[in-house]
Write a protein that holds these residues in place. Structure first.
Motif, short mmCIF file in Angstrom:
data_model
loop_
_atom_site.label_atom_id
_atom_site.label_comp_id
_atom_site.label_asym_id
_atom_site.label_seq_id
_atom_site.Cartn_x
_atom_site.Cartn_y
_atom_site.Cartn_z
N ALA A 220 0.90 -1.36 0.26
CA ALA A 220 0.07 0.12 0.10
C ALA A 220 0.82 1.13 -0.15
CB ALA A 220 -1.00 0.09 1.14
N LEU A 221 0.32 2.44 -0.64
CA LEU A 221 0.94 3.44 -0.61
C LEU A 221 0.81 4.13 0.65
CD1 LEU A 221 2.21 5.11 -3.14
CD2 LEU A 221 0.12 6.48 -3.15
N LEU A 222 1.63 4.48 1.67
CA LEU A 222 1.39 5.17 2.79
C LEU A 222 1.36 6.68 2.85
CD1 LEU A 222 3.44 2.24 4.80
CD2 LEU A 222 0.95 2.37 4.06
N VAL A 223 0.28 7.18 3.28
CA VAL A 223 -0.03 8.60 3.19
C VAL A 223 -0.13 9.21 4.46
CG1 VAL A 223 -1.78 10.16 2.35
CG2 VAL A 223 -1.50 8.08 1.19
N TYR A 224 0.35 10.51 4.73
CA TYR A 224 0.34 11.39 5.68
C TYR A 224 -0.95 12.41 5.28
CZ TYR A 224 0.19 15.15 9.35
OH TYR A 224 -0.25 16.07 10.18
N ASN A 225 -2.13 12.32 6.00
CA ASN A 225 -3.16 13.26 5.68
C ASN A 225 -3.56 14.32 6.59
OD1 ASN A 225 -5.47 13.11 3.58
ND2 ASN A 225 -6.99 12.59 5.39
N GLU A 226 -3.89 15.37 5.59
CA GLU A 226 -3.80 16.79 6.74
C GLU A 226 -4.93 17.56 5.94
OE1 GLU A 226 -3.93 18.46 9.33
OE2 GLU A 226 -2.09 17.63 10.18
N THR A 227 -5.34 18.49 6.86
CA THR A 227 -6.41 19.35 6.52
C THR A 227 -6.08 20.96 6.87
OG1 THR A 227 -8.88 19.93 7.05
CG2 THR A 227 -7.62 19.31 8.83
N ALA A 228 -6.84 21.67 6.19
CA ALA A 228 -6.81 23.08 6.30
C ALA A 228 -5.65 23.93 6.18
CB ALA A 228 -7.39 23.39 7.79
N PHE A 229 -4.96 23.76 4.93
CA PHE A 229 -3.85 24.44 4.83
C PHE A 229 -3.78 25.02 3.43
CE2 PHE A 229 -1.67 21.04 2.39
CZ PHE A 229 -2.45 19.78 3.04
N GLU A 230 -5.05 24.92 2.75
CA GLU A 230 -4.95 25.33 1.40
C GLU A 230 -4.83 26.70 0.80
OE1 GLU A 230 -7.12 23.32 3.02
OE2 GLU A 230 -6.84 21.17 2.16
N TYR A 231 -5.14 27.64 1.78
CA TYR A 231 -5.67 29.08 1.63
C TYR A 231 -4.34 29.65 1.70
CZ TYR A 231 -10.42 27.70 0.32
OH TYR A 231 -11.45 27.25 -0.07
N ASN A 232 -4.40 31.18 1.52
CA ASN A 232 -3.28 32.01 1.63
C ASN A 232 -3.18 32.63 2.71
OD1 ASN A 232 -0.92 32.55 0.08
ND2 ASN A 232 -1.76 34.63 -0.37
N SER A 233 -3.87 32.26 4.13
CA SER A 233 -4.07 32.91 5.51
C SER A 233 -2.69 32.76 6.05
CB SER A 233 -4.98 32.46 6.24
OG SER A 233 -4.81 31.20 6.34
N SER A 234 -2.12 33.73 6.82
CA SER A 234 -1.16 33.10 7.56
C SER A 234 -1.10 32.04 8.26
CB SER A 234 -0.60 34.48 8.60
OG SER A 234 -1.74 34.86 9.61
N ARG A 235 -2.07 31.62 8.97
CA ARG A 235 -2.37 30.26 9.41
C ARG A 235 -2.23 29.21 8.51
NH1 ARG A 235 -6.73 27.39 9.03
NH2 ARG A 235 -7.28 25.83 10.70
N ASP A 236 -2.94 29.18 7.39
CA ASP A 236 -2.50 28.26 6.36
C ASP A 236 -1.16 27.89 6.02
OD1 ASP A 236 -5.33 27.96 6.72
OD2 ASP A 236 -5.61 27.68 4.44
N LYS A 237 -0.58 29.09 5.90
CA LYS A 237 0.96 29.41 5.40
C LYS A 237 1.98 28.66 6.42
CE LYS A 237 0.94 33.30 2.37
NZ LYS A 237 1.18 34.86 2.52
N ALA A 238 1.56 28.78 7.56
CA ALA A 238 2.18 28.32 8.89
C ALA A 238 2.12 26.84 8.87
CB ALA A 238 1.72 29.01 10.07
#
Ligand code: 9MR
Length: 388
Positions: A220-238
């Motif tokens: 199996a392809l082993l994946v690290y899955n994450e949310t909420a970082f797609e936008y250009n806010s300082s929070r998403d960039k961080a």
């Protein structure tokens, strides 16, 4: 009559206003021009698609995989829904059935009944199967808090991951080994979430999870899955910076991690600024670590949009097409999954319902399983994507 017309005009105005907002705030001025009139023109974009081929076929034509999250509760009782999955999807991910609280709701008693039903569904329809998820701070069983402590945590952690992964060994295209391990509000310099696993096992629990999964299912392809970082806010960039650092750490330790899963729960209201160039460069950074990328949970909320279905659907479709055009430009992106296929079955109806009580329309098919403009937006992005 008068008041009805006023209402229609008002909703049209609100809809057009949203279109204008999206055009500017998404940083798409290079594509559409930033003037209000040009943004209005997008209302007339026809979202035309050539032919009737399914999303699965269109994706496959580019060496991509398209599919969706689905669940036992609805797929096992709704043949029309099941049929739509069989038609449109090349891959299925159980929406909840493989989470810890479902699989091991009772200590040491692993229950794969519903997961197996879904696995069998994929075999019947010649689809791939994805696993979601082995390690998450949510959907832990009730016994977890009573039983798990510093002394036994590692044994229980390894046992669970090994048992679940072995059960599906050879059947899984990919596994979300660890889900949502980053929370910058938790104040650690490495950005890691203060999850129960971190508390008991320390930050190396992530690497351990990948090693155990790789041993139990080397295919199996082993994946690290994450949310909420797609936008250009300082929070998403961080968050992007923290994710990259985590991936770099894992790679430098030789952990068997193969891909990043980008959940992509997107907003249709244009209030979050998407910057294609910045996101594209993040994807290139991930790819340069030798990792593949999967879009794992794509959907687009419409709770803040006009009630007008025609305008609403155009806005949603446009978000799908723009976002996917950006990400598919990166050759390391190998798969796109929406978090549900039809508006009839979506977590968005609970998470982001509309205040006017109207049904939400965040997915490719409407609630009668008909293709809508969101479907066209995805199809167009696949058709225009470079071949893998
Ligand atoms: O869509 C899922 C919803 O039905 C479940 O109640 C919830 C808890 O198990 O999880 C939802 O799926 C989430 C996924 O597992 C991880 N990323 C966010 C998804 C939406 O909340």
């Amino acid at each position: 009559m008068f008041s009805k017309r006023m209402t229609r005009r008002r909703s049209l105005w609100l809809g057009l206003g949203s279109l204008a907002t999206i055009g500017i705030s998404k940083g798409l001025s290079h594509k559409y021009g930033s003037s209000y009139m040009q943004s209005l023109d997008r209302k007339h974009k026809d979202f035309q698609v050539v032919g009737t081929a399914s999303l699965r076929q269109r994706a496959a034509a580019k060496g991509l995989i398209y599919g969706s999250a689905g669940n036992y509760e609805t797929l096992s009782v709704d043949p029309t829904l099941a049929n739509s999955f069989a038609q449109e999807c090349g891959i299925l991910v159980p929406e909840g059935e493989l989470k810890w609280g479902f699989v091991q709701g009772i200590r040491n008693r692993f229950d794969f009944t519903q997961g197996d039903w879904l696995a069998n569904f994929t075999r019947t329809h010649n689809m791939l199967l994805r696993g979601h998820t082995l390690v998450w701070h949510l959907v832990l069983p009730e016994w977890f808090e009573k039983v798990v402590n510093r002394q036994n945590a590692e044994r229980i952690f390894i046992e669970h991951i090994a048992t679940v992964t072995k059960h599906y060994a050879g059947q899984m295209h990919s596994w979300d080994v660890v889900n949502e391990a980053i929370d910058l509000d938790h104040g650690r310099s490495d950005g890691l979430r203060q999850s129960p696993w971190l508390k008991f096992l320390g930050p190396d629990y992530i690497e351990l999870a990948f090693r155990v999964a790789a041993e139990a299912d080397p295919k199996a392809l082993l994946v690290y899955n994450e949310t909420a970082f797609e936008y250009n806010s300082s929070r998403d960039k961080a968050r992007r910076t923290a994710i990259l650092k985590l991936l770099e750490r894992l790679k430098s330790k030789g952990a068997p991690i193969h891909a990043l899963g980008i959940q992509s729960h997107l907003r249709g209201d244009g209030k979050a600024d998407f910057n294609a160039k910045n996101f594209r460069s993040f994807l290139a950074d991930v790819a340069s670590l030798g990792l593949k990328i999967l879009i794992t949970e794509l959907d687009v909320t419409d709770d803040e949009l006009t009630a007008d279905i025609d305008i609403r659907d155009r806005i949603i479709a446009d978000v799908y097409e723009d976002y996917l055009s950006t990400v598919l430009d990166e050759p390391a992106v190998i798969a796109v999954l929406t978090w549900g296929l039809s508006d009839k079955v979506t977590w968005i109806s609970e998470y982001a319902p509309r205040s006017d009580g109207k049904a939400v329309r965040p997915l490719p098919l409407d609630d009668s399983f008909q293709r809508k403009l969101a479907w066209n937006g995805i199809a167009r992005a696949f058709d225009n994507a470079p071949k893998r």
